[in-house]
Design an enzyme around this catalytic site. Structure first.
Site, PDB file in Angstrom:
ATOM      1  N   CYS A  16       1.066  -1.611  -0.048  1.00  0.00           N
ATOM      2  CA  CYS A  16      -0.222  -0.116   0.188  1.00  0.00           C
ATOM      3  C   CYS A  16       0.874   0.942  -0.326  1.00  0.00           C
ATOM      4  CB  CYS A  16      -0.681   0.010   1.307  1.00  0.00           C
ATOM      5  SG  CYS A  16      -2.532   1.336   1.259  1.00  0.00           S
ATOM      6  N   CYS A  88      -4.132  -0.243  -3.010  1.00  0.00           N
ATOM      7  CA  CYS A  88      -3.957   0.585  -3.781  1.00  0.00           C
ATOM      8  C   CYS A  88      -4.292   0.947  -4.548  1.00  0.00           C
ATOM      9  CB  CYS A  88      -4.035   2.080  -2.090  1.00  0.00           C
ATOM     10  SG  CYS A  88      -2.299   2.781  -2.450  1.00  0.00           S
ATOM     11  N   CYS A  95       4.282   1.561  -7.436  1.00  0.00           N
ATOM     12  CA  CYS A  95       5.314   0.587  -6.657  1.00  0.00           C
ATOM     13  C   CYS A  95       6.914   0.136  -7.549  1.00  0.00           C
ATOM     14  CB  CYS A  95       4.831  -0.904  -6.671  1.00  0.00           C
ATOM     15  SG  CYS A  95       5.523  -2.455  -6.408  1.00  0.00           S
TER      16      CYS A  95
END
Length: 145
Positions: A16, A88, A95
């Site tokens: 997240c 999310c 990422c």
């Protein structure tokens, strides 16, 4: 002669933005539902500390995440994950790449930390999101382990 199969324990990372609410809740439920079948980790692309309301609403459901820590994804580059679950959109989009053959999965849960209103309305939103993550986690374990 008995030949035993050695099953590799699955490694699951929940990712997240800040590793404070949604990923912490998911880590708690995934551990609960997976039992010994998986090692569960959670991380954020940033670290914000574990949200006290997340700890409280998980305790209401009998899951203790009070000893969880907020971890940065950089801490896990050397782990060969089987699954990476982003919880999310921000984490999915931001990422950093890391070398893994993990199956990547995504579900954008609402952020209960952004809830506004009275204390009870905010807790109600935390509980609503908790139930969504609980259902997702149970189904994930049933379908993948």
């Amino acid at each position: 002669m008995v030949i035993g199969l050695i099953m590799k324990t699955k490694k699951i990372l929940v990712l997240c933005t800040g590793n404070s609410c949604r990923s912490q809740i998911a880590e708690g439920y995934l551990r609960y539902f997976a039992r010994e079948k998986a090692e569960i980790y959670s991380a954020g692309i940033e670290t914000h500390g574990v949200n006290p309301k997340a700890i409280a609403i998980m305790a209401e459901d009998g899951i203790d995440i009070s000893e969880h820590t907020s971890n940065n994804i950089d801490e896990y580059f050397d782990i060969d994950f089987d699954f990476v679950i982003t919880v999310c959109d921000n984490a999915k989009e931001n990422c950093p790449f890391f070398p893994t053959g993990a199956k990547k999965m995504h579900y954008d849960f609402p952020d209960p930390a952004k809830a506004v209103g009275t204390s009870e309305e905010i807790l109600a939103e935390f509980r609503r999101v908790r139930e969504m993550i609980k259902d997702y986690s149970r189904l994930f374990i049933e379908d993948n382990l």
